[in-house]
Design an enzyme around this catalytic site. Structure first.
Site, PDB file in Angstrom:
ATOM      1  N   ASP A  64      -4.814  30.550  49.280  1.00 21.08           N
ATOM      2  CA  ASP A  64      -5.489  29.299  48.945  1.00 21.08           C
ATOM      3  C   ASP A  64      -6.892  29.646  48.451  1.00 21.08           C
ATOM      4  O   ASP A  64      -7.677  30.229  49.196  1.00 21.08           O
ATOM      5  CB  ASP A  64      -5.554  28.416  50.197  1.00 21.08           C
ATOM      6  N   THR A  97      -7.679  24.541  43.665  1.00 24.08           N
ATOM      7  CA  THR A  97      -8.899  25.306  43.949  1.00 24.08           C
ATOM      8  C   THR A  97      -8.902  26.642  43.210  1.00 24.08           C
ATOM      9  O   THR A  97      -9.941  27.088  42.741  1.00 24.08           O
ATOM     10  CB  THR A  97      -9.025  25.580  45.456  1.00 24.08           C
ATOM     11  N   THR A  98      -7.726  27.267  43.104  1.00 26.98           N
ATOM     12  CA  THR A  98      -7.666  28.565  42.414  1.00 26.98           C
ATOM     13  C   THR A  98      -7.891  28.364  40.918  1.00 26.98           C
ATOM     14  O   THR A  98      -8.684  29.081  40.299  1.00 26.98           O
ATOM     15  CB  THR A  98      -6.291  29.228  42.658  1.00 26.98           C
ATOM     16  N   ASP A 396      -2.899  20.868  51.182  1.00 24.48           N
ATOM     17  CA  ASP A 396      -2.778  20.705  49.726  1.00 24.48           C
ATOM     18  C   ASP A 396      -1.700  19.685  49.381  1.00 24.48           C
ATOM     19  O   ASP A 396      -1.885  18.847  48.502  1.00 24.48           O
ATOM     20  CB  ASP A 396      -2.426  22.055  49.068  1.00 24.48           C
TER      21      ASP A 396
END
Length: 547
Positions: A64, A97-98, A396
């Site tokens: 994550d 987020t990545t 998520d």
């Protein structure tokens, strides 16, 4: 700085380090690229895990983006800013987020060539801003597809493509149903305005042991507490629940309280008054004939005695947040004083109250609620680290499910939408006048980093794959992307890989804004703190520290 007489003037403190101009911008860009490279391998279903040691010796295993960057300690201010954007993305939409860090890193990287050609950063920034506006309008108008919230099938497809890239990929169906059920439970509709507060009303409880398949959403609340007295009932059907915010014991003085007693009988009298007070509290409770009393504060032995005699189960020192959840699940009102309790304050919405022993600990379950607007997600798994990762994955998935309910639009996943936006922007770039055209086109090409990274993580032939993908998009097939599992081209509509529009919009906005912010910096002044001797005028700066 020099004066006319050739004498230098020192404006900044001698301890201060100052860097300015092109050097700073290039440093910022390389810091951004560095952070993006750290988590580049964490994108897509074939992503690698990172194992991080924290200073306390604990380990975190995750892919994550936000969790990884949270654990890394960095020195460079630009790198810190990159880490901050992953956190913003996580809080705002819960997923992506990545991608946001990789995109921001790439947008900085493509700006490097223009800075070397002595182009002014402001020109690059204007082009980036314009490209962002065009990208957002392209996403909203051309590429997004409305989704029917009531059809579970479509929603599950979206959550599946979110979970597919995570550790829980093999338990996709389970994770989808958990996320969907939790979000449906906590959704409230007030006058046409939907509110979904997952953080407050959906609590994730992790209990090591059991199998991952045992994870579930309870139709109610679970608290890590046991009854206060051994003789109290541990299983009650259709319980009447009273929730309190006050202690069921005699109020002690805040600090040392001194009491003067003139005669021996005074002491007994004082104890009697204490007992009377506790008894009156219990009488108020017993009058409403509850089955369960839950309080956030303590319960004295005497109060327990009265409650046991009346056949009432009591649980003490429950967290305020848990108490609020219980109130919402069973329809009770939290009372601050026992005198104020009325019949309507008693919660009757729960179907079952029971205490189970799981592992070494006792847990209180208040379940089978009629219309719970709060719930507990019970996670089971082989070890603590795995449970933490499952929790992050579910977070998520919950974010994605929430976004869909609030903004029911989808875009194709697997890098298809990036490629399509890139294509649209490259077409529009032809109509952009002047020097701005170059950075505008560069930003369009920077978007290709997502399909490229997906292909890279699968070990596919990147150049051949991207050329084929570009050809597809030029001929108007906008839903084609990279299949993250096999590393081949695939139609995302057929594969049912979708992403919520809200997540994508946020990714683009955040990454462009970050790139713009870092390009705008042309001076970094880092001052070391004054030493105490310096401040008091004790030691001149050039003498060095005193031992």
């Amino acid at each position: 700085m020099m004066m006319a007489g050739g004498q230098p003037i020192i404006v900044l403190n001698q301890n201060t380090k100052r860097e300015s101009g092109r050097k700073v911008q290039l440093q910022n860009i390389s810091a951004g690229k560095m952070i993006a490279d750290v988590i580049r391998t964490c994108l897509g279903p074939r992503s690698m895990l990172k194992m991080l040691m924290d200073p306390m010796g604990g380990i975190v295993m995750t892919n994550d983006g936000n969790a990884i960057l949270r654990e890394i300690t960095v020195q460079h201010p630009a790198a810190k800013h990159m880490i901050e954007i992953a956190r913003t993305q996580d809080e705002e939409v819960g997923d992506g987020t990545t991608s946001v860090v990789i995109l921001a890193g790439e947008m900085l990287a493509v700006a490097e060539q223009f800075l070397e050609q002595k182009m002014h950063p402001v020109v690059i920034i204007q082009a980036y801003r314009q490209a962002l506006d065009d990208a957002i309008s392209a996403l909203k108008n051309n590429l997004s597809i409305p989704v029917d919230i009531n059809s579970e099938e479509q929603t599950i497809d979206v959550i599946k493509s979110c979970i597919g890239t995570k550790f829980m990929g093999q338990y996709a169906d389970l994770a989808c149903s958990i996320a969907l059920q939790a979000v449906k439970t906590v959704t409230t509709d007030e006058g046409g305005r939907k509110e979904i507060d997952i953080k407050k009303w959906a609590r994730i409880e992790k209990i090591p042991g059991g199998r991952i398949e045992d994870c579930q959403v309870l139709k109610g609340i679970m608290v890590n507490k046991d009854v206060t007295h051994q003789k109290m009932r541990r299983r009650i059907e259709n319980p009447r629940i009273i929730l309190l915010d006050c202690p069921l014991e005699y109020k002690k003085g805040e600090s040392q309280t001194s009491v003067e007693l003139s005669t021996e009988t005074d002491f007994t009298k004082m104890l009697e008054i204490e007992e009377e007070h506790v008894k009156s509290l219990c009488v108020d409770l017993i009058a409403l004939k509850p089955d369960v009393v839950i309080t956030e504060k303590g319960v004295s032995d005497l109060a327990q005695h009265y409650l046991v005699k009346a056949g009432i189960t009591c649980i003490r020192r429950v967290k305020k947040s848990d108490n609020n959840r219980i109130a919402r699940a069973c329809g009770a009102t939290i009372a601050n004083r026992t005198e104020e309790l009325k019949e309507e304050d008693v919660g009757t919405g729960a179907g079952l109250f029971e205490i189970k022993k799981i592992g070494d600990e006792y847990f209180t379950f208040i379940t089978e609620c009629k219309d719970p607007k709060a719930c507990t997600l019970l996670l089971r798994g082989p070890s603590k680290d795995i449970l933490n990762e499952v929790e992050r994955n579910l977070h998520d998935a919950l974010g994605v499910a929430r976004n869909l309910v609030l903004e029911p639009f989808l875009v194709p996943g697997g890098g298809a939408v990036e490629m399509a936006v890139s294509q649209i922007l490259q077409e529009k770039a032809k109509s952009v006048s002047g020097v701005k055209q170059w950075p505008y086109t560069a930003l369009a090409q920077a978007l290709e980093v997502v399909p490229r990274t997906l292909a890279q993580n699968c070990g596919a032939n990147i150049i051949r794959l991207l050329t084929a993908l570009r050809a597809k998009h030029v001929s108007g097939e906008t839903s084609w992307g990279v299949d993250g599992e096999t590393g081949e081209l695939a139609n995302m509509k057929a594969h049912k890989i979708w992403e919520p529009l809200a997540v994508k919009l946020q990714v683009y906005k955040t990454s462009v804004e970050t790139a713009v912010m870092l390009l705008r910096i042309d001076d970094i002044v880092s001052g070391s703190k004054k030493s105490k001797e310096d401040a008091s005028g004790g030691v001149p700066a050039d003498m060095g520290p005193m031992d």
